[in-house]
Write an enzyme that holds these catalytic residues in place. Structure first.
Site, PDB file in Angstrom:
ATOM      1  N   PHE A 127       5.434   3.301 -21.863  1.00 40.47           N
ATOM      2  CA  PHE A 127       5.816   2.301 -22.289  1.00 40.47           C
ATOM      3  C   PHE A 127       6.714   1.399 -21.574  1.00 40.47           C
ATOM      4  CE2 PHE A 127       6.508   0.525 -26.973  1.00 40.47           C
ATOM      5  CZ  PHE A 127       5.868  -0.493 -26.789  1.00 40.47           C
ATOM      6  N   PRO A 128       6.379   1.114 -20.337  1.00 46.15           N
ATOM      7  CA  PRO A 128       7.355   0.602 -19.415  1.00 46.15           C
ATOM      8  C   PRO A 128       7.829  -0.860 -19.741  1.00 46.15           C
ATOM      9  CG  PRO A 128       5.218   0.701 -18.436  1.00 46.15           C
ATOM     10  CD  PRO A 128       5.162   1.587 -19.569  1.00 46.15           C
ATOM     11  N   LEU A 129       7.091  -1.396 -20.305  1.00 47.77           N
ATOM     12  CA  LEU A 129       7.259  -2.900 -20.797  1.00 47.77           C
ATOM     13  C   LEU A 129       7.707  -3.146 -22.204  1.00 47.77           C
ATOM     14  CD1 LEU A 129       4.411  -4.526 -18.511  1.00 47.77           C
ATOM     15  CD2 LEU A 129       7.100  -4.659 -18.273  1.00 47.77           C
ATOM     16  N   TYR A 144      -6.995   9.842 -25.450  1.00 51.03           N
ATOM     17  CA  TYR A 144      -7.215   8.314 -25.646  1.00 51.03           C
ATOM     18  C   TYR A 144      -8.906   8.263 -25.775  1.00 51.03           C
ATOM     19  CZ  TYR A 144      -2.944   8.197 -22.946  1.00 51.03           C
ATOM     20  OH  TYR A 144      -1.539   8.294 -22.525  1.00 51.03           O
TER      21      TYR A 144
END
Length: 281
Positions: free
Chosen positions: A209-211, A64
């Site tokens: 990417f839970p949302l 990142y």
């Protein structure tokens, strides 16, 4: 579909007590997860607000930035609270924005580990995760420097990302694995089998990417239930994940303190079994 009796903590590796609603720091970077975050002071405030709000699990990675996200976390939070668990990952080359190239070369992995220790200002990485299996390098070779780091006390626990059962078992022949981080959310449940497999075995499952937006067909169902709880659709999506299995650790990311607070409030929402099934259809 299996559901859990809701517990808001999970014992990682049987020792580290984690609040199941954590924070994923990937968004605190430049466009395409590359380069420095646009507003560094705001990013620091978000990280500080997360910890102040009860988050004790933060997920980052060498890739990142690359490297810049780990340094930002140290800048914002060091010296760390005693119970704060910082998970990082290694094994990706980043030639440019939105470019991700698996690199399982042992020398590169060793460099990732040593670099993460320095940037995070820690003597031991609580959870180090292999970002991806490199199809060009046997995983036994990739993990050799990880084993060395564990034996030297530089890594406490090891996890994997985007893996199937066969790959988990392959890695476990080399060293113990305590967590799996795969893409999973209400709208994308391709790794359903891995959620159940990890739950059965007591491994943490960390959806990235839970949302993500679910199918449009879900919108009405979620909005009706959201209205009942005076909640946002995102909060209901997170509450669904918390109920799905008690080994799920959530790491929703945001660059907004307001959205962070909304995400954390999802822990207070206890869906009924009927609501869970309704949303799951």
């Amino acid at each position: 579909m299996a559901t859990s009796t809701k517990s808001l903590t999970f014992s990682l590796g049987g020792q580290l007590e984690i609040n199941r609603l954590g924070y994923g720091a990937m968004q605190l970077t430049g466009t395409g997860v590359f380069g420095e975050v646009a507003d560094r002071e705001n990013a620091k405030k978000v990280l500080q607000a997360a910890v102040a709000g009860g988050v004790n699990f933060i997920d980052t990675a060498e890739a990142y930035g690359p490297k810049l996200n780990e340094s930002l976390i140290a800048d914002a939070l060091y010296p760390y609270k005693d119970d704060l668990v910082i998970a990082t990952k290694g094994g990706f080359n980043r030639p440019g924005p939105n470019q991700w190239v698996p690199n399982g070369d042992p020398a590169f992995i060793r460099e990732n580990i040593e670099g993460s220790l320095k940037r995070l200002k820690v003597d031991t990485i609580d959870l180090w995760q292999l970002h991806r299996f490199d199809p060009n390098v046997p995983v036994e070779e990739t993990l050799a420097p990880v084993v060395e780091a564990v034996n030297a006390g530089k890594i406490r626990y090891v996890g994997l990302s985007e893996v199937d059962i066969k790959q988990i078992e392959q890695a476990e022949k080399v060293l113990p694995i305590v967590s799996v981080q795969n893409l999973y959310n209400l709208g994308n449940r391709q790794w359903e089998e891995i959620v159940d497999y990890t739950a059965k075995r007591g491994l943490a499952f960390i959806p990235w990417f839970p949302l993500a937006s679910g199918p449009e067909a879900l919108a009405d169902k979620i909005s009706r239930i959201a209205a009942k709880y005076n909640a946002t659709t995102a909060q209901i999506a997170l509450a669904w994940l918390l109920k799905r299995a008690d080994n799920i650790l959530l790491i929703p990311g945001t660059s907004s303190v307001k959205h962070l607070e909304e995400n954390l409030a999802a822990a207070d929402i206890e869906l009924t079994d009927e609501e869970f099934e309704q949303i799951s259809k």
